[in-house]
Design a protein around this motif. Structure first.
Motif, mmCIF file in Angstrom:
data_model
loop_
_atom_site.group_PDB
_atom_site.id
_atom_site.type_symbol
_atom_site.label_atom_id
_atom_site.label_comp_id
_atom_site.label_asym_id
_atom_site.label_seq_id
_atom_site.Cartn_x
_atom_site.Cartn_y
_atom_site.Cartn_z
ATOM 1 N N THR A 1 -18.027 9.659 -11.170
ATOM 2 C CA THR A 1 -17.305 9.195 -9.988
ATOM 3 C C THR A 1 -15.858 9.637 -10.092
ATOM 4 O O THR A 1 -15.236 9.448 -11.137
ATOM 5 C CB THR A 1 -17.352 7.648 -9.907
ATOM 6 N N PRO A 2 -15.301 10.221 -9.042
ATOM 7 C CA PRO A 2 -13.896 10.615 -9.113
ATOM 8 C C PRO A 2 -12.999 9.410 -9.425
ATOM 9 O O PRO A 2 -13.243 8.302 -8.939
ATOM 10 C CB PRO A 2 -13.598 11.149 -7.701
ATOM 11 N N VAL B 1 -10.388 3.869 -8.396
ATOM 12 C CA VAL B 1 -9.137 3.128 -8.166
ATOM 13 C C VAL B 1 -9.166 2.467 -6.785
ATOM 14 O O VAL B 1 -8.813 1.291 -6.653
ATOM 15 C CB VAL B 1 -7.910 4.055 -8.322
ATOM 16 N N VAL B 2 -9.622 3.187 -5.767
ATOM 17 C CA VAL B 2 -9.698 2.620 -4.417
ATOM 18 C C VAL B 2 -10.675 1.441 -4.399
ATOM 19 O O VAL B 2 -10.374 0.387 -3.822
ATOM 20 C CB VAL B 2 -10.109 3.696 -3.385
ATOM 21 N N GLU B 3 -11.839 1.599 -5.028
ATOM 22 C CA GLU B 3 -12.817 0.506 -5.070
ATOM 23 C C GLU B 3 -12.243 -0.717 -5.790
ATOM 24 O O GLU B 3 -12.455 -1.858 -5.363
ATOM 25 C CB GLU B 3 -14.105 0.969 -5.740
ATOM 26 N N LEU C 1 -9.042 -1.542 -6.063
ATOM 27 C CA LEU C 1 -8.035 -2.154 -5.190
ATOM 28 C C LEU C 1 -8.677 -2.883 -4.019
ATOM 29 O O LEU C 1 -8.262 -3.989 -3.667
ATOM 30 C CB LEU C 1 -7.047 -1.099 -4.692
ATOM 31 N N GLU C 2 -9.691 -2.289 -3.414
ATOM 32 C CA GLU C 2 -10.387 -2.948 -2.303
ATOM 33 C C GLU C 2 -10.994 -4.274 -2.750
ATOM 34 O O GLU C 2 -10.903 -5.272 -2.034
ATOM 35 C CB GLU C 2 -11.475 -2.039 -1.713
ATOM 36 N N SER C 3 -11.601 -4.290 -3.922
ATOM 37 C CA SER C 3 -12.211 -5.528 -4.405
ATOM 38 C C SER C 3 -11.149 -6.567 -4.772
ATOM 39 O O SER C 3 -11.434 -7.760 -4.814
ATOM 40 C CB SER C 3 -13.129 -5.256 -5.596
ATOM 41 N N SER C 4 -9.925 -6.108 -5.018
ATOM 42 C CA SER C 4 -8.823 -7.011 -5.367
ATOM 43 C C SER C 4 -8.027 -7.468 -4.144
ATOM 44 O O SER C 4 -7.088 -8.256 -4.275
ATOM 45 C CB SER C 4 -7.866 -6.312 -6.339
ATOM 46 N N LYS C 5 -8.410 -7.000 -2.981
ATOM 47 C CA LYS C 5 -7.643 -7.284 -1.762
ATOM 48 C C LYS C 5 -7.391 -8.778 -1.541
ATOM 49 O O LYS C 5 -6.250 -9.162 -1.258
ATOM 50 C CB LYS C 5 -8.330 -6.668 -0.543
ATOM 51 N N PRO C 6 -8.394 -9.660 -1.699
ATOM 52 C CA PRO C 6 -8.103 -11.088 -1.488
ATOM 53 C C PRO C 6 -7.042 -11.616 -2.450
ATOM 54 O O PRO C 6 -6.189 -12.417 -2.059
ATOM 55 C CB PRO C 6 -9.447 -11.775 -1.741
ATOM 56 N N HIS C 7 -7.061 -11.137 -3.684
ATOM 57 C CA HIS C 7 -6.076 -11.594 -4.675
ATOM 58 C C HIS C 7 -4.689 -11.044 -4.355
ATOM 59 O O HIS C 7 -3.689 -11.756 -4.497
ATOM 60 C CB HIS C 7 -6.509 -11.173 -6.077
#
Length: 95
Positions: free
Chosen positions: A27-28, A33-35, A37-43
């Motif tokens: 996986t690049p 990194v984007v995944e 950050l996206e999963s950390s969005k609520p935090h």
């Protein structure tokens, strides 16, 4: 939904870790990194709210927001630990 680009500077260590992960998973690194950050969005949103509260002299509310984050994180870690224990026990029983 639009996509925006950012230029990030990484330490040598972090870059090396991400490159190794990319090599192992195929996986690049940027995708990972984007995944992450996206999963950390609520935090990230909760931290942003706590900072706003602190800046507006609502320190008690900011501490309450951060305390809730810590409680939620502890609960999630407990759930993750239970999942790992269940998987380990399942593997032991199959042998």
């Amino acid at each position: 939904m639009g996509r925006h680009r950012m230029i990030l500077s990484l330490s040598d260590d972090l870059h090396s870790i991400l490159m190794e992960l990319s090599k192992e998973t195929g996986t690049p690194a940027a995708t990972f990194v984007v995944e992450l950050l996206e999963s950390s969005k609520p935090h990230i949103m909760q931290i942003s709210e706590a900072v706003k509260q602190a800046k507006n002299q609502q320190k008690a509310q900011a501490l309450k927001t951060l305390s809730k984050m810590a409680t939620d994180a502890t609960s999630q870690l407990g759930d993750f630990r239970q999942m790992l224990d269940d998987e380990e026990n399942k593997g032991t029983e199959e042998k």
